[in-house]
Scaffold this motif. Structure first.
Motif, PDB file in Angstrom:
ATOM      1  N   ASP A  70       0.838  -1.200   0.000  1.00 41.81           N
ATOM      2  CA  ASP A  70       0.000   0.000   0.000  1.00 41.81           C
ATOM      3  C   ASP A  70       0.875   1.253   0.000  1.00 41.81           C
ATOM      4  O   ASP A  70       1.556   1.537   0.991  1.00 41.81           O
ATOM      5  CB  ASP A  70      -0.912  -0.003   1.230  1.00 41.81           C
ATOM      6  CG  ASP A  70      -1.997   1.067   1.140  1.00 41.81           C
ATOM      7  OD1 ASP A  70      -1.836   2.019   0.354  1.00 41.81           O
ATOM      8  OD2 ASP A  70      -3.003   0.956   1.869  1.00 41.81           O
ATOM      9  N   LYS A 107      -7.729   0.087   6.484  1.00 41.60           N
ATOM     10  CA  LYS A 107      -7.952   0.404   5.070  1.00 41.60           C
ATOM     11  C   LYS A 107      -7.008  -0.406   4.182  1.00 41.60           C
ATOM     12  O   LYS A 107      -7.400  -0.883   3.117  1.00 41.60           O
ATOM     13  CB  LYS A 107      -7.752   1.897   4.836  1.00 41.60           C
ATOM     14  CG  LYS A 107      -8.805   2.791   5.480  1.00 41.60           C
ATOM     15  CD  LYS A 107      -8.501   4.259   5.216  1.00 41.60           C
ATOM     16  CE  LYS A 107      -9.541   5.158   5.875  1.00 41.60           C
ATOM     17  NZ  LYS A 107      -9.227   6.601   5.671  1.00 41.60           N
ATOM     18  N   LYS A 142      -8.037  -3.065   1.177  1.00 36.44           N
ATOM     19  CA  LYS A 142      -7.515  -3.010  -0.191  1.00 36.44           C
ATOM     20  C   LYS A 142      -6.875  -4.334  -0.596  1.00 36.44           C
ATOM     21  O   LYS A 142      -7.047  -4.800  -1.712  1.00 36.44           O
ATOM     22  CB  LYS A 142      -6.475  -1.875  -0.293  1.00 36.44           C
ATOM     23  CG  LYS A 142      -7.055  -0.481  -0.170  1.00 36.44           C
ATOM     24  CD  LYS A 142      -5.945   0.558  -0.269  1.00 36.44           C
ATOM     25  CE  LYS A 142      -6.480   1.974  -0.088  1.00 36.44           C
ATOM     26  NZ  LYS A 142      -5.370   2.983  -0.148  1.00 36.44           N
ATOM     27  N   LYS A 197      -8.045  -7.033  -3.623  1.00 40.57           N
ATOM     28  CA  LYS A 197      -7.148  -7.514  -4.678  1.00 40.57           C
ATOM     29  C   LYS A 197      -7.144  -9.034  -4.757  1.00 40.57           C
ATOM     30  O   LYS A 197      -7.024  -9.614  -5.825  1.00 40.57           O
ATOM     31  CB  LYS A 197      -5.729  -7.002  -4.442  1.00 40.57           C
ATOM     32  CG  LYS A 197      -5.571  -5.496  -4.609  1.00 40.57           C
ATOM     33  CD  LYS A 197      -4.138  -5.079  -4.354  1.00 40.57           C
ATOM     34  CE  LYS A 197      -3.969  -3.579  -4.512  1.00 40.57           C
ATOM     35  NZ  LYS A 197      -2.567  -3.148  -4.236  1.00 40.57           N
TER      36      LYS A 197
END
Length: 307
Positions: free
Chosen positions: A52, A298, A302, A306
């Motif tokens: 990230d 967060k 994510k 994915k």
């Protein structure tokens, strides 16, 4: 320097946890689950922190290293402990020395890293506008290298001083892993120097890094009073509370274990305390950090999208 010139012991047996035979399977399952949590949760933190881009900051850089250390720290002890719960296996002399070295290496490196992380939080709260300049990539890299160097130096000293002792028997270590105190208790010579070295050096490393951590948190508290809004204080506290909880768990058991003289009774107490910082704390650390950190939540969302 020559090692083991009068050592007749080539293998050690670990006394283990002293668990009754009918409870071994139960504890094996419990510790195995905790170890799997340690591996999975800390590995997930490392993956999220790397994948990230929004988490490419010093705070999460240090957190990723902490997760890596927790995996290594736990892996030094737990797999062997699980094997011995099923069927006790011997460990070679140098295998025992290697376990001592790795255990203190990762443990002391993690202790120094806690101080670095508290300094990072201090800079973020006290100097937010200069944060990226002060905590540059080169500075972060140097701080991490210092952690590794201090950890290795401390561990190497303890390992050398233990390996040079003569061991003539018995060869049963009164612990569930090879640690300095229970191993030097088996030496057939005077170990006063080793005990003093362990108490003073390890105690000094643990106490000094703890004092540095508390110092930075004391400085942080001074700046918190300057924040006028409650939301601002709450946001600042949220970045420090998880780290402070983890520090309290780790240092509480470490100081209890190493900052007191070795006695027969203390070894039993240390064995119980060691379960906390080798099995339980590495599994709790990622949960504490992720449950109290919105950015990590967060990042996990994510990652799951994915996948």
């Amino acid at each position: 320097m020559s090692f083991n010139n009068s050592t007749s012991v080539s293998d050690f047996y670990l006394a283990g946890l002293g668990i009754q035979d009918d409870l071994r399977i139960l504890f094996f399952i419990i510790f195995l689950v905790l170890y799997i949590i340690t591996l999975a949760a800390n590995l997930a933190i490392m993956i999220v922190a790397i994948s990230d881009p929004t988490l490419h900051t010093p705070m999460y850089y240090f957190l990723g290293i902490l997760a890596f250390l927790d995996i290594c720290y736990s892996s030094v002890v737990v797999p062997k402990m699980l094997i011995d719960l099923i069927a006790q296996q011997k460990i070679s002399f140098w295998g025992c020395m290697l376990q001592i070295h790795c255990f203190h290496f990762f443990g002391s490196t993690e202790g120094v890293l806690f101080s670095v992380m508290s300094y990072d939080r201090y800079v973020a709260i006290a100097h937010p506008l200069r944060y990226s300049t002060i905590m540059s990539y080169k500075v972060c890299l140097c701080l991490v290298l210092c952690c590794w160097v201090i950890g290795f130096s401390h561990s190497f000293l303890q390992t050398i001083m233990t390996a040079r002792l003569p061991f003539c028997g018995p060869n049963i270590v009164k612990h569930f892993f090879c640690d300095v105190k229970p191993v030097i208790d088996l030496a057939c010579t005077d170990v006063t120097l080793n005990i003093n070295l362990l108490t003073r050096v390890t105690g000094t490393v643990a106490s000094s890094t703890l004092m540095l951590t508390l110092l930075f948190y004391g400085l942080i508290s001074r700046y918190l009073f300057k924040i006028k809004t409650w939301q601002g204080r709450r946001r600042a506290l949220s970045t420090c509370s998880a780290h402070f909880i983890v520090v309290s768990l780790q240092y509480g058991t470490a100081i209890f274990t190493y900052a007191q003289p070795a006695t027969k009774n203390s070894l039993d107490q240390e064995r119980a305390a060691a379960i906390m910082f080798t099995v339980i704390t590495p599994a709790l650390n990622p949960l504490i950090y992720t449950l109290r950190n919105k950015d990590m939540k967060k990042g996990f969302k994510k990652l799951f999208k994915k996948l």
